[in-house]
Enzyme design. Structure first.
Site, short mmCIF file in Angstrom:
data_model
loop_
_atom_site.label_atom_id
_atom_site.label_comp_id
_atom_site.label_asym_id
_atom_site.label_seq_id
_atom_site.Cartn_x
_atom_site.Cartn_y
_atom_site.Cartn_z
N ASP A 107 0.84 -1.20 0.00
CA ASP A 107 0.00 0.00 0.00
C ASP A 107 0.87 1.25 0.00
O ASP A 107 2.04 1.20 0.41
CB ASP A 107 -0.88 0.02 1.26
CG ASP A 107 -1.86 -1.14 1.28
OD1 ASP A 107 -2.18 -1.67 0.21
OD2 ASP A 107 -2.29 -1.51 2.39
N1 URA Z 1 -1.20 -6.02 3.70
C1 URA Z 1 -1.70 -4.77 3.75
O1 URA Z 1 -2.73 -4.53 4.35
N2 URA Z 1 -1.00 -3.80 3.14
C2 URA Z 1 0.16 -4.01 2.50
O2 URA Z 1 0.76 -3.05 1.97
C3 URA Z 1 0.68 -5.31 2.45
C4 URA Z 1 -0.02 -6.31 3.06
#
Ligand code: URA
Length: 247
Positions: A107
């Site tokens: 993310d």
């Molecule tokens: N899980 C998440 O919620 N975000 C990420 O960036 C990676 C795994």
């Protein structure tokens, strides 16, 4: 044994632009092999173990590029980012030019180890749960962690659907995710090991046990750990996929 290749073809294959641009770089004396300027685009070299310099920067010849990036917060993994710059902007132009892209996604606000390659088969292998590649996350949570939360994460939790603009539409059966490993590091820091890579998976798993992720970091992907001396935003070559598989 690979055949020797023309230097302009070598540069072209490594992402330095069109054949014509590569020939121009060479003719202008910008390219060195073995520390010596080579200004003839047709000069041939054996590519096995070859390194060359372009405008003072050293490059290894690689059939397929594999790099790891210390992803900082504030960058999107998408090729067409919406609100923040793309992680691609942290790589030098030749790597972008040859089509290097993230292996899975983090993310925008997640930090840590992001692998990137132009090897489509490797992307498929490393993102498929069938190949059982563990990814380790450290989630700083809002509320104190409990043993019951850890047990639930290890047993499997029902993921909440990400918020939809059209509630009630496109209802899918609930997704269940199970952590391969879950441990409490300190009162609010959870270390989670996952095999899959579902959308917002860690955040949705933690939400499912009644807590909330406030910051997320990935220190490990397969057998690779984020080097301590690699600052956020910096990248490094990975010598071989075997370093990720741990063979
Ligand atoms: N899980 C998440 O919620 N975000 C990420 O960036 C990676 C795994």
């Amino acid at each position: 044994m690979p055949k020797p290749q023309r230097l302009d073809q070598i540069l072209f294959s490594q992402g330095f632009g069109t054949r014509r641009l590569c020939a121009g770089l060479i003719a202008h004396g910008e390219v060195k092999v073995g520390g010596e300027v080579v200004d003839e685009p047709w000069a041939e070299f054996d590519t096995a173990g070859l390194t060359f310099e372009v405008a003072g920067q050293v490059w290894p010849y690689v059939d397929k590029a594999l790099v790891l990036l210390h992803k900082p917060a504030g960058y999107e993994c998408s090729q067409k980012p919406k609100h923040h710059p793309s992680v691609m902007s942290l790589l030098p132009a030749p790597l972008r030019e040859r089509g290097v892209q993230p292996i899975g996604r983090l993310d925008e606000d997640t930090t840590g180890l992001l692998l990137m390659t132009d090897d489509g088969t490797l992307i498929h292998q490393l993102t498929s749960p069938k190949h059982h590649v563990p990814k380790v996350y450290e989630a700083r949570c809002k509320h104190p962690l409990t043993g019951a939360m850890v047990e639930q994460l290890l047993a499997g939790v029902e993921l909440k659907e990400p918020e939809s603009k059209t509630p009630g539409k496109f209802q899918r059966p609930p997704e269940v995710s199970k952590a391969e490993g879950a441990e409490i590091v300190d009162e609010t820091l959870l270390r989670l090991t996952l095999i899959e890579g579902k959308y917002h998976q860690v955040k949705r798993m933690v939400a499912a046990v009644g807590n909330r992720v406030e910051a997320l970091h990935r220190p490990q992907f397969g057998a690779l750990t984020l080097p301590a001396d690699l600052a956020p935003g910096q990248w490094r070559w990975v010598a071989s996929p075997a370093d990720v598989w741990g063979q």
